[in-house]
Design an enzyme around this catalytic site. Structure first.
Site, PDB file in Angstrom:
ATOM      1  N   TYR A  33       0.828  -1.197   0.000  1.00 22.37           N
ATOM      2  CA  TYR A  33       0.000   0.000   0.000  1.00 22.37           C
ATOM      3  C   TYR A  33       0.862   1.247   0.000  1.00 22.37           C
ATOM      4  O   TYR A  33       2.083   1.179   0.196  1.00 22.37           O
ATOM      5  CB  TYR A  33      -0.956   0.010   1.194  1.00 22.37           C
ATOM      6  CG  TYR A  33      -0.301   0.295   2.531  1.00 22.37           C
ATOM      7  CD1 TYR A  33       0.487  -0.657   3.160  1.00 22.37           C
ATOM      8  CD2 TYR A  33      -0.465   1.520   3.164  1.00 22.37           C
ATOM      9  CE1 TYR A  33       1.090  -0.403   4.400  1.00 22.37           C
ATOM     10  CE2 TYR A  33       0.127   1.791   4.401  1.00 22.37           C
ATOM     11  CZ  TYR A  33       0.899   0.824   5.001  1.00 22.37           C
ATOM     12  OH  TYR A  33       1.497   1.085   6.203  1.00 22.37           O
ATOM     13  N   LYS A 147       6.505  -1.859   1.779  1.00 22.75           N
ATOM     14  CA  LYS A 147       5.327  -1.321   2.465  1.00 22.75           C
ATOM     15  C   LYS A 147       4.173  -2.326   2.323  1.00 22.75           C
ATOM     16  O   LYS A 147       3.204  -2.125   1.587  1.00 22.75           O
ATOM     17  CB  LYS A 147       4.965   0.066   1.895  1.00 22.75           C
ATOM     18  CG  LYS A 147       4.155   0.889   2.885  1.00 22.75           C
ATOM     19  CD  LYS A 147       4.174   2.348   2.511  1.00 22.75           C
ATOM     20  CE  LYS A 147       3.164   3.167   3.280  1.00 22.75           C
ATOM     21  NZ  LYS A 147       3.235   3.076   4.732  1.00 22.75           N
ATOM     22  N   GLU A 180      12.193   2.228  14.217  1.00 20.05           N
ATOM     23  CA  GLU A 180      11.307   3.329  13.808  1.00 20.05           C
ATOM     24  C   GLU A 180      10.055   3.251  14.669  1.00 20.05           C
ATOM     25  O   GLU A 180       9.959   2.411  15.557  1.00 20.05           O
ATOM     26  CB  GLU A 180      10.959   3.205  12.320  1.00 20.05           C
ATOM     27  CG  GLU A 180      10.273   1.901  11.965  1.00 20.05           C
ATOM     28  CD  GLU A 180      10.072   1.683  10.472  1.00 20.05           C
ATOM     29  OE1 GLU A 180       9.898   2.655   9.724  1.00 20.05           O
ATOM     30  OE2 GLU A 180      10.062   0.500  10.066  1.00 20.05           O
ATOM     31  N   LEU A 205      11.108   1.186   7.119  1.00 17.86           N
ATOM     32  CA  LEU A 205      10.473   1.689   5.915  1.00 17.86           C
ATOM     33  C   LEU A 205      11.164   2.994   5.533  1.00 17.86           C
ATOM     34  O   LEU A 205      11.326   3.867   6.397  1.00 17.86           O
ATOM     35  CB  LEU A 205       8.984   1.962   6.166  1.00 17.86           C
ATOM     36  CG  LEU A 205       8.266   2.377   4.885  1.00 17.86           C
ATOM     37  CD1 LEU A 205       7.912   1.150   4.056  1.00 17.86           C
ATOM     38  CD2 LEU A 205       7.020   3.182   5.183  1.00 17.86           C
TER      39      LEU A 205
HETATM   40  N1  PMP Z   1       7.561   3.804   9.097  1.00 19.24           N
HETATM   41  C1  PMP Z   1       6.434   3.068   9.024  1.00 19.24           C
HETATM   42  C2  PMP Z   1       6.431   1.687   9.592  1.00 19.24           C
HETATM   43  C3  PMP Z   1       5.273   3.599   8.415  1.00 19.24           C
HETATM   44  O1  PMP Z   1       4.159   2.876   8.324  1.00 19.24           O
HETATM   45  C4  PMP Z   1       5.312   4.931   7.921  1.00 19.24           C
HETATM   46  C5  PMP Z   1       4.078   5.548   7.320  1.00 19.24           C
HETATM   47  N2  PMP Z   1       3.868   5.128   6.030  1.00 19.24           N
HETATM   48  C6  PMP Z   1       6.507   5.657   8.026  1.00 19.24           C
HETATM   49  C7  PMP Z   1       7.617   5.057   8.621  1.00 19.24           C
HETATM   50  C8  PMP Z   1       6.616   7.067   7.491  1.00 19.24           C
HETATM   51  O2  PMP Z   1       6.637   7.047   6.092  1.00 19.24           O
HETATM   52  P1  PMP Z   1       6.143   8.300   5.217  1.00 19.24           P
HETATM   53  O3  PMP Z   1       7.005   9.456   5.616  1.00 19.24           O
HETATM   54  O4  PMP Z   1       6.371   7.883   3.820  1.00 19.24           O
HETATM   55  O5  PMP Z   1       4.705   8.534   5.565  1.00 19.24           O
END
Ligand code: PMP
Length: 282
Positions: A33, A147, A180, A205
Site C-alpha cells: 500500500y 510497504k 522506527e 520503511l
Molecule cells: N515507518 C512506518 C512503519 C510507516 O508505516 C510509515 C508511514 N507510512 C513511516 C515510517 C513514514 O513514512 P512516510 O514518511 O512515507 O509517511
C-alpha cells in the site's frame, strides 16, 4: 468530503465498495500500500510515494496494475469526486483473486483499491506540547523496507501505545536500537547536538517524509548522522521527534514516561517542521 472509492476500474460509494473474499490481500496479506497526503489540493511528494509503490511491488513480484500515469489520473479523479482538499489518499495493490493456495497463482490479475479520507492532523496541543512515545519490542519480519499490508505487529504496538496514553510506539531491536515508530520514522538530537536517524536498510520503511527532512537538514547545514541509536541514547537526547506523511515532523517530549530534554518541544524539531511546511507550500 464525499466518500467515493475506486475498486478495479470502478468509482462508487465507499459503503458499497468491496473485493472478493479470495483476494490474496484478504487471505494472505499478499499486497502493498501507499498513503499520499493531499494538502491544500496538492498531492505531497507524489513521485516519491509512487516510486516506493513501484519498488514494493517489484520486490514482491506483483505487476503494476496500471501505468503510473493512469494511476496518477485515478488519484486526481478520486480527489475530485470526493471534493477533497486536505486528505489522505490510500492506494492498495494485491496479487489478486485466486483459489487459496500459498504459491503465486499463475493467472491472477492484481487488484487495486483507492480510498480517500480527511487528513488527520496532530492537534494544536500535540504540536505545542509534544507527544509521548512508549517502547515496544520490534517483532516484525525482515523486509520492513517493503510497504506490505501485513501490519499486525505495527497495530499491536500502536494499540499498546494508545492503552498507555501515548501517541506512538518506538520499536526496539533485540540489540537495544530503535528501528522506527509503528507508523513513523524516528529521530533524535543527541546530547552533543547531532541529528540522528537510522539509515535506510531492510530494517525500516524508507519514509518519504524522512527522505525529505534529511535533504532539508543537509541544506540547512545541520550536523547529521544516519546511524542506529539505542533507546538509552534517545532517553538522554536533547530532542526527539517523528516523521510521516500525515504527522510531518512531530516533537516527542516523553519516552517511556521520562521527559526528553527539557520535556518541551525542542527548537530543532520546530525548525525542521517549519522548513518542511515551507517546502510543501513551495
Ligand atoms: N515507518 C512506518 C512503519 C510507516 O508505516 C510509515 C508511514 N507510512 C513511516 C515510517 C513514514 O513514512 P512516510 O514518511 O512515507 O509517511
Amino acid at each position: 468530503m464525499s466518500r467515493i472509492a475506486y475498486v478495479n476500474g470502478h468509482y462508487g460509494p465507499l459503503s458499497e465498495a468491496s473485493v472478493h473474499i479470495e483476494d490474496r490481500g484478504y487471505q494472505f496479506s499478499d499486497g502493498i500500500y501507499e498513503v499520499v497526503a493531499l494538502r491544500n489540493g496538492r498531492l505531497s511528494n507524489e513521485e516519491g510515494h509512487l516510486d516506493r509503490l513501484e519498488r514494493s511491488l517489484k520486490e514482491l513480484r506483483i505487476a503494476m496494475p496500471m501505468h503510473r500515469r493512469a494511476l496518477q489520473h485515478v488519484m486526481r479523479e478520486l480527489v475530485r469526486k470526493n471534493k477533497a482538499t486536505n486528505a489522505l489518499v490510500y492506494i492498495q495493490v494485491t496479487r489478486g483473486v485466486a483459489r487459496r493456495d500459498h504459491p503465486f497463482p499463475k493467472d491472477a490479475v492484481p487488484s487495486i483499491v483507492l480510498t480517500c479520507r480527511t487528513l488527520p492532523k496532530p492537534s494544536p496541543k500535540a504540536l505545542a506540547e509534544g507527544v509521548a512515545v512508549i517502547s515496544q519490542p520490534d517483532i516484525r519480519w525482515g523486509r520492513r523496507d517493503i510497504k506490505s499490508i501485513s501490519l499486525l505487529p505495527n497495530i499491536l504496538a500502536k494499540q499498546a501505545a494508545r492503552e498507555a496514553g501515548a501517541y506512538e510506539a518506538w520499536l526496539v531491536e533485540t540489540d537495544g536500537t530503535v528501528t522506527e515508530g509503528s507508523s513513523t520514522n524516528a529521530w533524535i538530537l543527541t546530547k552533543d547536538g547531532v541529528l540522528v536517524t537510522r539509515p535506510r536498510s531492510t530494517s525500516i520503511l524508507p519514509g518519504i517524509t524522512r527522505g525529505q527532512v534529511l535533504k532539508l537538514a543537509q541544506e540547512a547545514q545541520i550536523r547529521l548522522e544516519e546511524r542506529p541509536f539505542t533507546l538509552e541514547e534517545a532517553k538522554e537526547a536533547k530532542e526527539a521527534f517523528m516523521s510521516s506523511a500525515s504527522a510531518l515532523v512531530l516533537p516527542i517530549t516523553k519516552i517511556d514516561g521520562q521527559p526528553v530534554g527539557e520535556g518541551i518541544p525542542g527548537p530543532l524539531a520546530k525548525r525542521l517542521r517549519e522548513l518542511y511546511e515551507t517546502y510543501l507550500a513551495s
